[in-house]
Design an enzyme around this catalytic site. Sequence first.
Site, PDB file in Angstrom:
ATOM      1  CG  LEU A  26      -1.960  -1.120   1.280  1.00 18.04           C
ATOM      2  CD1 LEU A  26      -2.627  -1.159   2.640  1.00 18.04           C
ATOM      3  CD2 LEU A  26      -3.017  -0.920   0.183  1.00 18.04           C
ATOM      4  N   GLY A  27       2.027   1.131   0.552  1.00 19.29           N
ATOM      5  CA  GLY A  27       2.904   2.298   0.579  1.00 19.29           C
ATOM      6  C   GLY A  27       4.243   1.967   1.186  1.00 19.29           C
ATOM      7  N   GLY A  29       7.352   3.397   3.580  1.00 17.82           N
ATOM      8  CA  GLY A  29       7.705   4.423   4.560  1.00 17.82           C
ATOM      9  C   GLY A  29       9.163   4.281   4.932  1.00 17.82           C
ATOM     10  CG  ASN A  31      10.246   3.429  10.601  1.00 17.56           C
ATOM     11  OD1 ASN A  31      11.447   3.574  10.735  1.00 17.56           O
ATOM     12  ND2 ASN A  31       9.360   4.264  11.095  1.00 17.56           N
ATOM     13  N   GLY A  32       9.846   0.834   6.516  1.00 14.26           N
ATOM     14  CA  GLY A  32       9.455  -0.396   5.834  1.00 14.26           C
ATOM     15  C   GLY A  32       8.136  -0.254   5.116  1.00 14.26           C
ATOM     16  CE  LYS A  33       7.869  -5.124   1.531  1.00 13.88           C
ATOM     17  NZ  LYS A  33       8.000  -6.241   0.606  1.00 13.88           N
ATOM     18  CB  VAL A  34       2.018   0.278   4.822  1.00 12.45           C
ATOM     19  CG1 VAL A  34       0.582   0.050   5.255  1.00 12.45           C
ATOM     20  CG2 VAL A  34       2.744   1.137   5.866  1.00 12.45           C
ATOM     21  CE  LYS A  49       4.601   2.658  10.236  1.00 13.07           C
ATOM     22  NZ  LYS A  49       4.356   4.092  10.443  1.00 13.07           N
ATOM     23  CG  ASP A 142       6.329  13.149  10.176  1.00 12.12           C
ATOM     24  OD1 ASP A 142       6.975  14.055   9.597  1.00 12.12           O
ATOM     25  OD2 ASP A 142       6.383  11.960   9.822  1.00 12.12           O
TER      26      ASP A 142
HETATM   27  P1  ADP Z   1       6.488   5.481   7.823  1.00 11.20           P
HETATM   28  O1  ADP Z   1       6.280   5.838   9.248  1.00 11.20           O
HETATM   29  O2  ADP Z   1       7.463   4.356   7.676  1.00 11.20           O
HETATM   30  O3  ADP Z   1       6.770   6.655   6.943  1.00 11.20           O
HETATM   31  P2  ADP Z   1       3.678   5.426   7.134  1.00 11.20           P
HETATM   32  O4  ADP Z   1       2.843   5.049   8.300  1.00 11.20           O
HETATM   33  O5  ADP Z   1       3.712   6.880   6.783  1.00 11.20           O
HETATM   34  O6  ADP Z   1       5.139   4.831   7.306  1.00 11.20           O
HETATM   35  O7  ADP Z   1       3.202   4.637   5.857  1.00 11.20           O
HETATM   36  C1  ADP Z   1       3.886   4.700   4.629  1.00 11.20           C
HETATM   37  C2  ADP Z   1       2.919   4.789   3.483  1.00 11.20           C
HETATM   38  O8  ADP Z   1       2.065   3.642   3.477  1.00 11.20           O
HETATM   39  C3  ADP Z   1       1.978   5.988   3.549  1.00 11.20           C
HETATM   40  O9  ADP Z   1       2.527   7.136   2.986  1.00 11.20           O
HETATM   41  C4  ADP Z   1       0.764   5.483   2.765  1.00 11.20           C
HETATM   42  O10 ADP Z   1       0.958   5.640   1.381  1.00 11.20           O
HETATM   43  C5  ADP Z   1       0.738   3.999   3.088  1.00 11.20           C
HETATM   44  N1  ADP Z   1      -0.181   3.734   4.203  1.00 11.20           N
HETATM   45  C6  ADP Z   1       0.084   3.908   5.529  1.00 11.20           C
HETATM   46  N2  ADP Z   1      -0.967   3.589   6.283  1.00 11.20           N
HETATM   47  C7  ADP Z   1      -1.945   3.203   5.432  1.00 11.20           C
HETATM   48  C8  ADP Z   1      -3.306   2.742   5.615  1.00 11.20           C
HETATM   49  N3  ADP Z   1      -3.847   2.642   6.825  1.00 11.20           N
HETATM   50  N4  ADP Z   1      -4.010   2.426   4.509  1.00 11.20           N
HETATM   51  C9  ADP Z   1      -3.453   2.530   3.278  1.00 11.20           C
HETATM   52  N5  ADP Z   1      -2.210   2.957   3.044  1.00 11.20           N
HETATM   53  C10 ADP Z   1      -1.436   3.287   4.105  1.00 11.20           C
END
Ligand code: ADP
Length: 355
Positions: A26-27, A29, A31-34, A49, A142
């Site tokens: 899904l995304g 970050g 700290n790794g993948k979601v 996550k 953030d």
């Molecule tokens: P990090 O703390 O590692 O940066 P995030 O929590 O921001 O991670 O998540 C990284 C990416 O994953 C987000 O920018 C978004 O695109 C996707 N993402 C995070 N949470 C969700 C969610 N609940 N549903 C769908 N996509 C998500």
Amino acid sequence: MLSLQNQRQPKTTPLVDDYEISDTVLGLGINGKVVQCTHRRTKQNFALKVLLDNEKARREVDLHWRASGCKHIVNIIDVYENTYSGRKCLLVVMECMEGGELFQRIQEKADSSFTEREAAHIMREICEAIYYLHSRDIAHRDLKPENLLYTTKEPNAILKLTDFGFAKETFTNDTLQTPCYTPYYVAPEVLGPQKYDKSCDIWSLGVVMYIIMCGFPPFYSINGLSISPGMKKRIRSGQYDFPDPEWTNVSQAAKDLIKGMLNVDPSKRLRIEDVLRNKWIAQYDAVPQTPLCTGRMLKEGEETWPEVQEEMTRSLATMRVDYDQMQIKALDKSNNPLLTKRRKKIEEIYAEHKK
Ligand code: ADP
């Protein structure tokens, strides 16, 4: 410090007993993948996550969990503590945000269909999330475009804030937590420092609102050099303007609100209560339906969007460090008799050791 009464415990059973993990990312970050996961019984989709279990991850999960009751904050459904190849992990199951990022959605709007009233509605949603956090003594620290996601692709989708990786409890002052020193009679200068963390969120709100109104950020680097010394100076001295033609038709009320949120002095910056009371936010339904150029400007600047995001990420990092230092200084300078006494004692102990 975690407050015990609110603290929830992660499940220790295997996550895979309850959820099926999919390959859909899904995304990404820092700290790794979601990834997507599906509840085995209900077949409902969620976002997963994975964090390495450490103190920082525990704080992120604890604060996010505590914030989960808000309509405009991504809800945590379940948290598991599982071991993968010998490493303890925290697995966070959240509601799946299928609507994508805020600015993606604005960009997809046909030209001139995005109005100042819609912008005010979006701002109201983000403000409600920040109010929920600040009234529970949590600073997000953030707040930036990629952390604002929509529940679905539908027109009635709800905007929610996520990513508590830098969130901070604003009552972590040691002195205030010792039982003999309850906060009831504490001097304002000792309580004062906490406000810097919250004011970081207000600055972000100001930047996000500016971009919502026109499609480009208030501060940007020259020659694509992210966070150049010049840009740092511009941010610190609050040098930005509302250029024509993009800002010509925008209401003065909106510009004044941005100015209040981007005040360079964090102690003079609006607080979230002030923002929510501001007419432009409180009565967002009465805001003029002036067409904004945001969609078109976002589209034109599509290639530079990653830079805009990087710049905001870096400015936030700089601000967090600056404010942490300001807090330490403020605490150092505070004329609190108990602190002075404590400091004296430490000095005496040191002197004793040196003998
Ligand atoms: P990090 O703390 O590692 O940066 P995030 O929590 O921001 O991670 O998540 C990284 C990416 O994953 C987000 O920018 C978004 O695109 C996707 N993402 C995070 N949470 C969700 C969610 N609940 N549903 C769908 N996509 C998500």
